[in-house]
Write an enzyme that holds these catalytic residues in place. Structure first.
Site, short mmCIF file in Angstrom:
data_model
loop_
_atom_site.label_atom_id
_atom_site.label_comp_id
_atom_site.label_asym_id
_atom_site.label_seq_id
_atom_site.Cartn_x
_atom_site.Cartn_y
_atom_site.Cartn_z
N LYS A 178 0.58 -0.85 -0.09
CA LYS A 178 0.09 0.25 0.10
C LYS A 178 0.91 0.84 0.21
O LYS A 178 1.37 1.48 0.95
CB LYS A 178 -0.73 0.14 1.99
CG LYS A 178 -1.93 0.71 1.03
CD LYS A 178 -3.20 1.80 2.30
CE LYS A 178 -1.91 3.29 3.00
NZ LYS A 178 -1.81 3.75 1.78
N GLU A 254 9.44 1.21 10.64
CA GLU A 254 10.98 2.68 10.16
C GLU A 254 10.39 3.07 10.72
O GLU A 254 9.59 3.93 9.49
CB GLU A 254 11.78 1.88 9.10
CG GLU A 254 12.33 0.69 8.58
CD GLU A 254 13.10 0.62 7.28
OE1 GLU A 254 13.03 1.12 6.20
OE2 GLU A 254 13.99 -0.41 7.53
N CYS A 288 13.41 11.14 6.04
CA CYS A 288 13.73 9.96 8.12
C CYS A 288 14.68 11.07 8.56
O CYS A 288 14.83 11.02 10.29
CB CYS A 288 12.77 9.35 8.04
SG CYS A 288 14.27 8.07 7.44
N GLU A 390 8.81 16.13 15.59
CA GLU A 390 9.66 15.46 14.15
C GLU A 390 8.60 17.08 13.80
O GLU A 390 8.02 16.73 13.33
CB GLU A 390 9.43 14.51 13.19
CG GLU A 390 9.77 14.34 12.29
CD GLU A 390 9.05 13.12 11.66
OE1 GLU A 390 8.45 12.19 11.43
OE2 GLU A 390 10.73 12.11 11.06
#
Ligand code: NAD
Ligand code: 6OH
Length: 486
Positions: A178, A254, A288, A390
């Site tokens: 997906k 992750e 990331c 973040e």
């Protein structure tokens, strides 16, 4: 730009969804695709197709032949390199040169690397000495997990997808992928390449849609899914963990980061400034691994601030194919609203904006895009939310430190633990500090330099497990240990 229609792919065939949703370009807001959202029937069919493929020839293909198939996939990606570039650029608005050098090149490399890894895999075997002087032979037979759900984000769509598809297929699994609702194109194109490379129908299936109440959640709660591998936000990882918990399925995560750079006064300043610029602003800060906190030894703080500001001002925002473009837009207006909320919060928290801080003026044709200025702040410390959370944009806070111990403490003062970079010409210090970083990956005098055999992943909120080389095989295969009394 003409818009395309993207369907789900089940057992090698395009399948309509329960409805379609629009995908807009982050460059100028133009409609680029209508995407068929998978409902329960399509997700059921995709999982069933994967199960059926496992029962067919794919399930009994010798390892060497699986490696050959993976190499063919890499060749077909390279044969259709420009199609992949166009699709990724259309969805993300990234500079074309970046998509060529990073995203699509790595997709081919991912398949080659895992072909090599699986072809070289040895058997885990032990001769066990028994008390009576006899022996036993223990050997572990690797088996595929089964049907693996692969859920990935929008920032490096094809790179991160293939980083999981390649080892999953290497281990003999069948997958249902997906892609992010923001980047549906390259995953769909990869289905064509799979067919061209001779991957049997049903081994690679694509379902499109969103997370909650859509294809994502339908997959993670599906009875027929044997494992879930996910890259994305930490909060989403937490939701997926809850979703798979009742059926106790393995997960590999992750997740997000709030990555630090530690800059010592003995660094090679020019090299460090170039490296920091890349680590803060690559892909508009949407990697990331990007640096969002820069700790600088006080004696060179002003020079680092000035040098970085100069480099940030030199970045060129523009269309993906325009000469000299270094920096694209954020992925969407929605994501820009989130990044803007942090730009506002930084001011409330007492930041001084060194450069950027708002929405750029780029002319009428880009007005409806998701553009944002590369931004640097000083005057914040680890207590502020913009230094703890973040942002996932082209932003960083610069903070001075006085001692090595303080730098290590500040860098490790986070709930995340994905990556760090240490900048110093003192070799011993480089090793010493890097080893003390509470992260999955620590770089010294570089950033995002990858060897695909190395373990990749994070600690704390940044993830569960490691992928890369043989580390991936530990997730995508489950051994049956056989013990024979000799
Ligand atoms: P996201 O978590 O919002 O979405 C990622 C994927 O999960 C998408 O396909 C989305 O549709 C799906 N999803 C969302 N909610 C779901 C749910 N409840 N159930 C199942 N699927 C669901 O992340 P994003 O905004 O697409 O990507 C940015 C984030 O990804 C950042 O936090 C970034 O740090 C992280 N990231 C981490 C790594 C890494 O390797 N550690 C790599 C890339 C991105
Ligand atoms: C996160 O956005 C980047 C992840 C990179 C990788 O997983 C990789 O293999 O390079």
């Amino acid at each position: 730009m003409t818009s395309v229609e993207l369907r789900n792919v089940v057992a090698g065939r395009p399948v309509d969804g329960r409805r379609t949703f629009p995908k807009h370009s982050p460059v100028d807001g133009a409609l680029v695709a209508q995407v068929h959202e998978a409902g329960p029937e399509v997700v059921d069919a995709a999982v069933a197709a994967a199960r059926e493929a496992l029962a067919g020839p794919w399930g009994s293909l010798p390892v060497g032949e699986r490696a050959t198939v993976l190499r063919r996939v890499a060749e077909r990606i390279e044969a259709r390199f420009e199609d992949f570039v166009a699709a990724e650029v259309r969805d993300t608005g990234k500079p074309e040169h970046l998509v060529r050098q990073l995203d699509v090149a790595r997709a081919a490399l991912n398949f080659r690397s895992f072909a090599d890894t699986i072809a070289a895999q040895g058997l885990d075997a032990y001769l066990t000495d028994l008390a009576d002087g006899r022996q036993a032979l223990n050997y572990a037979v690797p088996k595929p997990l089964g049907v693996v759900a692969i859920i990935v984000p929008w920032n490096l769509p094809l790179l991160l997808l293939t980083w999981k598809v390649a080892p999953a297929l290497a281990c003999g699994n069948a997958v249902v992928v997906k892609p992010s609702e923001e980047t549906p194109s390259t995953a769909t194109l990869l289905a064509e390449v799979m067919a061209e490379a001779g991957v049997p129908d049903g081994v690679y299936n694509v379902v499109h849609g969103f997370g909650p109440d859509s294809a994502g959640e339908l997959l993670t709660t599906h009875e027929g899914v044997d494992g879930v591998t996910f890259t994305g936000e930490s909060r989403t990882g937490s939701a997926i963990m809850r979703a798979v918990a009742p059926r106790v399925r393995p997960v590999s995560f992750e997740l997000g980061g709030k990555n630090a750079a530690v800059v010592f006064a003995d660094c090679d300043l020019e090299r460090t400034l170039d490296g920091l610029t890349r680590s803060i602003f690559l892909n508009t800060g949407q990697v990331c691994l990007c640096t969002e906190r820069v700790y600088v030894e006080r004696s060179i703080f002003d020079r680092v601030v000035d040098g970085l500001a100069e480099r940030a001002r030199a970045l060129r925002l523009g269309r993906p194919d325009a000469e000299g473009t270094t920096t694209g837009p954020l992925i969407s207006r929605q994501h820009r609203a989130k990044v803007q909320s942090y730009l506002d919060l930084a001011i409330e928290e007492g930041a001084k904006v060194v450069v950027g801080g708002g929405v750029p003026e780029l002319g009428e044709d880009l007005r409806d895009g998701a553009w944002i200025e590369p931004t640097l702040w000083v005057g914040l410390d680890n207590s502020s939310r913009v230094v703890r959370e973040e942002v996932f944009g082209p932003v960083a806070a610069l903070i001075p430190f006085d001692t090595e111990e303080e730098a290590i403490r500040l860098a490790n003062d986070t709930d995340y633990g994905l990556a760090a970079a240490v900048w110093t010409t003192d070799l011993e210090r480089g090793h010493r500090v890097a080893q003390q970083m509470r992260v999955g990956m620590a770089w010294v005098n570089t950033w995002y330099l990858r060897d695909l055999r190395s373990p990749f992943g994070g600690v704390g909120l940044s993830g569960i497990g490691r992928e890369g080389g043989t580390h991936s095989l530990h997730f995508y295969a489950e051994p049956t240990n056989v013990c024979v009394q000799l």
